[in-house]
Enzyme design. Structure first.
Site, mmCIF file in Angstrom:
data_model
loop_
_atom_site.group_PDB
_atom_site.id
_atom_site.type_symbol
_atom_site.label_atom_id
_atom_site.label_comp_id
_atom_site.label_asym_id
_atom_site.label_seq_id
_atom_site.Cartn_x
_atom_site.Cartn_y
_atom_site.Cartn_z
ATOM 1 N N GLY A 67 -1.953 -4.900 0.917
ATOM 2 C CA GLY A 67 -2.042 -6.217 1.522
ATOM 3 C C GLY A 67 -1.061 -7.230 0.977
ATOM 4 N N SER A 120 0.807 -1.223 0.000
ATOM 5 C CA SER A 120 0.000 0.000 0.000
ATOM 6 C C SER A 120 0.837 1.269 0.000
ATOM 7 C CB SER A 120 -0.949 0.021 1.206
ATOM 8 O OG SER A 120 -0.225 0.155 2.408
ATOM 9 N N ASP A 135 -5.903 8.857 9.609
ATOM 10 C CA ASP A 135 -5.862 7.567 10.294
ATOM 11 C C ASP A 135 -4.534 7.319 10.990
ATOM 12 O OD1 ASP A 135 -4.088 6.921 8.220
ATOM 13 O OD2 ASP A 135 -5.443 5.500 7.252
ATOM 14 N N HIS A 150 -1.357 5.848 7.119
ATOM 15 C CA HIS A 150 -0.844 5.952 5.759
ATOM 16 C C HIS A 150 -0.334 7.366 5.452
ATOM 17 C CE1 HIS A 150 -3.631 2.522 5.580
ATOM 18 N NE2 HIS A 150 -2.760 2.039 4.710
ATOM 19 N N ASN A 176 4.263 -6.563 5.295
ATOM 20 C CA ASN A 176 3.145 -7.416 5.688
ATOM 21 C C ASN A 176 3.606 -8.778 6.183
ATOM 22 O OD1 ASN A 176 0.755 -5.763 5.202
ATOM 23 N ND2 ASN A 176 1.420 -5.784 3.074
#
Length: 240
Positions: free
Chosen positions: A97, A60, A208, A211, A125
């Site tokens: 992801g 991402s 958030d 990111h 990840n």
């Protein structure tokens, strides 16, 4: 405002990878699949462009989660190369992801098109999932091997990552060492930490706090630009 401690800066990497996993959705390659569809390139110059083809292959961070196509750092780098009069085709094949195992499955499909420069940004990840790092190492090496098998003169740029010590100091250290080792073993260009100066800095993060925002991606583009220029200099002159 800048955060003063290293731990928050590294912790945001783990939060980011956690969100990567939760946002993979229907576009994420299913576990155990033999192949997966190629994502639509998010930063690509006109079809009649010439010059080396640069593939950004990552999660991402590469995909530009939460932003428009033209705000992600590969698109910003595309614009910068244009302003410098450098002809190149930049393709954003980032996928939220993505693990190294999924990336290893997906790379064959992506390599159906010629690649002169691979910017490899996977691994975060894996750490989130506590993957055995020998598997992460093998998967990353496999992606490089497949790229070089398809395009023997391809230049590889390895984007390094870090994780906080709560994963265990040995695991965190070994994870951080994966990337310089991969670069050294493959005569690749190393970006030591892709989120250097971005992760843990409120002004560069989305609300958030996970990111990078538009300003954060501009900072990432600042960081990546000299490494990309070095990679393009290594591309044989006949590449197009």
């Amino acid at each position: 405002m800048k955060k003063s401690l290293l731990y928050p800066l590294l912790a945001v990497v783990v939060l980011l990878t956690a969100a990567c996993g939760s946002q993979a959705g229907e576009n994420a390659p299913p576990e155990g699949s033999a192949a997966s569809p190629t994502p639509t390139p998010r930063a690509q110059v006109a079809e009649n462009s010439s010059g080396p083809r640069v593939l950004f292959f990552g999660d991402s961070i590469t995909a530009g989660f939460g932003l428009r196509e033209d705000q992600a750092f590969p698109a910003l780098l595309d614009n910068r190369l244009d302003s410098l009069g450098i002809e190149a085709e930049l393709v954003n094949a980032g996928l939220s992801g993505e693990t190294t195992a999924a990336g290893l499955r997906r790379i064959d499909w992506v390599l159906q098109n010629h690649v002169d420069v691979l910017v490899l940004g996977l691994g975060g990840n894996d750490a989130l999932r506590g993957v055995d790092l020998s598997s992460t190492r093998e998967n990353l090496q496999g992606i490089v091997d497949k790229t070089r098998a398809s395009n023997p003169e391809a230049v590889v740029v390895v984007a390094g990552m870090m994780i906080p010590p709560n994963f265990g100091p040995d695991y965190a250290r070994e994870f951080a060492e994966l990337f310089p080792e991969l670069a050294q073993n493959n005569d690749a260009i190393l970006i030591p930490f892709i989120l250097d100066g971005v992760g843990g800095f409120d002004e560069y993060m989305l609300p958030d706090q996970i990111h990078p925002n538009e300003a954060g991606h501009r900072k990432v583009a600042d960081l990546v630009e000299p490494y990309l220029l070095e990679a393009l200099e290594r591309v044989p002159q006949q590449a197009s």
